[in-house]
Scaffold this active site. Sequence first.
Site, PDB file in Angstrom:
ATOM      1  N   CYS A 338       0.784  -1.236   0.000  1.00  0.00           N
ATOM      2  CA  CYS A 338       0.000   0.000   0.000  1.00  0.00           C
ATOM      3  C   CYS A 338       0.815   1.286   0.000  1.00  0.00           C
ATOM      4  CB  CYS A 338      -1.057   0.010   1.096  1.00  0.00           C
ATOM      5  SG  CYS A 338      -0.700  -0.998   2.510  1.00  0.00           S
ATOM      6  N   ARG A 367       7.513 -10.944   5.334  1.00  0.00           N
ATOM      7  CA  ARG A 367       7.259 -10.652   6.745  1.00  0.00           C
ATOM      8  C   ARG A 367       7.969 -11.685   7.587  1.00  0.00           C
ATOM      9  NH1 ARG A 367       0.768  -9.236   6.406  1.00  0.00           N
ATOM     10  NH2 ARG A 367       1.045  -7.582   4.855  1.00  0.00           N
ATOM     11  N   GLN A 385       0.535 -11.187  -2.484  1.00  0.00           N
ATOM     12  CA  GLN A 385      -0.860 -10.799  -2.271  1.00  0.00           C
ATOM     13  C   GLN A 385      -1.503 -10.463  -3.605  1.00  0.00           C
ATOM     14  OE1 GLN A 385      -0.006  -7.441   0.329  1.00  0.00           O
ATOM     15  NE2 GLN A 385      -0.881  -8.566   2.039  1.00  0.00           N
ATOM     16  N   ASP A 387      -3.232  -8.126  -4.355  1.00  0.00           N
ATOM     17  CA  ASP A 387      -3.555  -6.878  -3.684  1.00  0.00           C
ATOM     18  C   ASP A 387      -4.190  -5.866  -4.635  1.00  0.00           C
ATOM     19  OD1 ASP A 387      -3.600  -5.392  -1.444  1.00  0.00           O
ATOM     20  OD2 ASP A 387      -1.448  -4.997  -1.349  1.00  0.00           O
ATOM     21  N   HIS A 389      -5.706  -1.545  -4.232  1.00  0.00           N
ATOM     22  CA  HIS A 389      -6.133  -0.439  -3.378  1.00  0.00           C
ATOM     23  C   HIS A 389      -7.076   0.438  -4.158  1.00  0.00           C
ATOM     24  CE1 HIS A 389      -2.465  -1.899  -1.445  1.00  0.00           C
ATOM     25  NE2 HIS A 389      -3.209  -1.735  -0.374  1.00  0.00           N
ATOM     26  N   LYS A 473     -13.227  -3.882   8.847  1.00  0.00           N
ATOM     27  CA  LYS A 473     -12.929  -4.793   7.736  1.00  0.00           C
ATOM     28  C   LYS A 473     -13.912  -5.954   7.661  1.00  0.00           C
ATOM     29  CE  LYS A 473      -9.625  -7.380  10.535  1.00  0.00           C
ATOM     30  NZ  LYS A 473      -8.350  -8.074  10.604  1.00  0.00           N
ATOM     31  N   HIS A 519      -8.357  -1.514   1.103  1.00  0.00           N
ATOM     32  CA  HIS A 519      -7.404  -2.575   0.778  1.00  0.00           C
ATOM     33  C   HIS A 519      -8.241  -3.816   0.540  1.00  0.00           C
ATOM     34  CE1 HIS A 519      -4.046  -0.577   3.145  1.00  0.00           C
ATOM     35  NE2 HIS A 519      -5.100  -0.037   3.711  1.00  0.00           N
TER      36      HIS A 519
END
Length: 646
Positions: A338, A367, A385, A387, A389, A473, A519
């Site tokens: 992000c 991570r 991910q 991912d 946004h 979320k 997200h």
Amino acid sequence: MIKITFPDNSIREYESGVSGYDIARSLSNSLAKDVVAVSVNNEIWDTTRPITTDAQIKLHKFDDKEGKYTFWHSSAHLMAEALEALYPGTKFGIGPAIDNGFYYDVDPGNGAVITDADLVKIEEKMKDLAKEGLPFTRKAISKADVTKFFTQKGDEYKLELINELEDGSITLYEQGNFTDLCRGPHLPDTRAIKAIKLLNIAGAYWRGDEKRKQLTRIYGVSFPKQKMLDDHLELLEQAKARDHRKLGKELELFTFSQTVGQGLPLWLPKGTALRERLQDFLKQVQRKYGYEQVMTPHIGHKHLYETSGHYAKYGKDSFQPITTPQEGEEYLLKPMNCPHHCEIYKTKPRSYRDLPMRMAEFGTVYRYEMSGELHGLTRVRGFTQDDAHIFCRPDQLKDEFKKVIDIILYIFRILDFNDFTTQISLRNKTDHSKYIGSEENWEKAETAILEATQEKGMNTIIEYGEAAFYGPKLDFMVKDALGRSWQLGTIQVDYNLPERFELEYIGSDDQKHRPVMIHRAPFGSMERFVAVLIEHTAGKFPLWLAPEQVVVLPISEKFNEYSEKVLNFLNNCDIRSLIDLRNEKIGKKIRESELKRIPYLLIVGEKEANEGTVSVRKQSEGDQGSMTLEEFSSFIKQEVAKQIAE
RNA sequence: GCCGGUGUAGCUCAGUUGGCCAGAGCAGCUGAUUUGUAAUCAGCUGGUCGGGGGUUCGAAUCCCUCCACCGGCUCCA
């Protein structure tokens, strides 16, 4: 006399003081034999406890949830009794029933260590005690007395629990020589526990707090009949057979290397083919929904994460910064995409007309997960991910949220994931202080999620206090083959990053405004999703996803030439195919192709070579007869089209 | 990270009162067989017994330590 109302609303009269067991016996002897608990005005009671007022009741046998709960809870007590007999001085934490059995957290006396090898011994002791048919007796007791009891026993864990209980509401349960602090209810006696299996042993922190002592947790399961236990164990075996770690190795999808590093998956060619197919599929869906693909590098300047706030929060538990040799600047392996996407947003001034902006990336992030936490592909240190946004105006939030839900539900439907749960995580109702963002925005976001899920007719669990500090979320969760729950898709509202990165757009009022970010990751991560997909399908991927769709199997080397022609034809039709030219018998080739879960096997011999056909065998279903090459090709195309049709 | 367990050939596993050159099946290689819907036969190759250290005349086997994996706990932007 008291009036007892049954679930079908029929009412019968009984003497005051009648027990659940008595009531069951008044209906039928076999029911009385099977009843393990009774709900009295929606509270679960022992079947032996006297009912003294008019009540609504429901009798529970082992086959319902309450019945199992009671049965397993009593089994936990039985195990505790066995442990106390075998390991005198054992102290007891908590011993609840769980979804698939029970456990007890214990601190074995005299520093004894209980290992897997001891489980059989404990199990045998439990069986002996069960045969004695010792009754469970319930005793109400004052806080002072119960404190005295456990002080004498020297069980500091129980004392801690008692400390938090209200005087007047405390009960003990006793069976044989074992007495436990317990709310109940329990079986009438231990005799009903006929089949017992202690499954595994693990460390568990007292009260789930890693700063406190680690107790020994013993998991087990029990049943009223041996056959039920056998079936249950058989089921566990089957689940093991679809474990993605086992199948991933067998089907050559992915591997790990000690030399590369733990938690860093290596995608093999077939696994990569599968993953790329999923990614292409999602990209295509996202294109329809107005997403644009972007790409960002694997590292980012430390400042980037200081700006986002991630460094302060997670920095010390992450992979440590890489330093440039000349300038000594610090870079981090990116733990999220992000911040990079925020910088893309900032490349030029944005107008309210530009929003929503939907930026998607299959972004690989790193991570530092704790070593004990790594688990196959579901929990790794480097993962990708799916991912994206979405930068939007506050008034667009709800619509955007709904569109994301649509994408996720669509993907789940195509992939036949019908068994998932969803959870909405909202703020702690009473303490709004630890959340960033205005009250008004939070209110807007929370209602947006609640309304969106409602309008989609979704069945959701609402958890208060589970929201991230930056926004509420919605998570999608599924269970793996062994019953472990994993989060897949997630949609999160974020007010924090736009603030920290000072994102802006010019509104129709010619003023600067702050956008909201969403997200979202429908798969969650490619690694985890593939893992769950492997288990869900037991490796039998749908034709459109299968890394290899068809294998050509010549009956003998005499037909290799024709087989190669068949292969060529298939390749030209864009059907993912391979050929087994080995000098082996057809039975063996079939067996191995079946084990590789290849959807279609084409058997080719003299007859086929002469007629220009193939003999089609569908994986796990068998012979489908013969087809011409053209027939087979359009048959495959049709099946693929059907699978990915909306 | 914590508690407990496991670690022998590419894979699945045997080998523990410490003692001949460490075994099997599958896979791989070579050869024979030319095969009709879930394993053809024979021969051969292949192992620093997870790494390091120690005890011992002698260690896959006992001890210490590190690493990885497994079952949980804790954590999960």
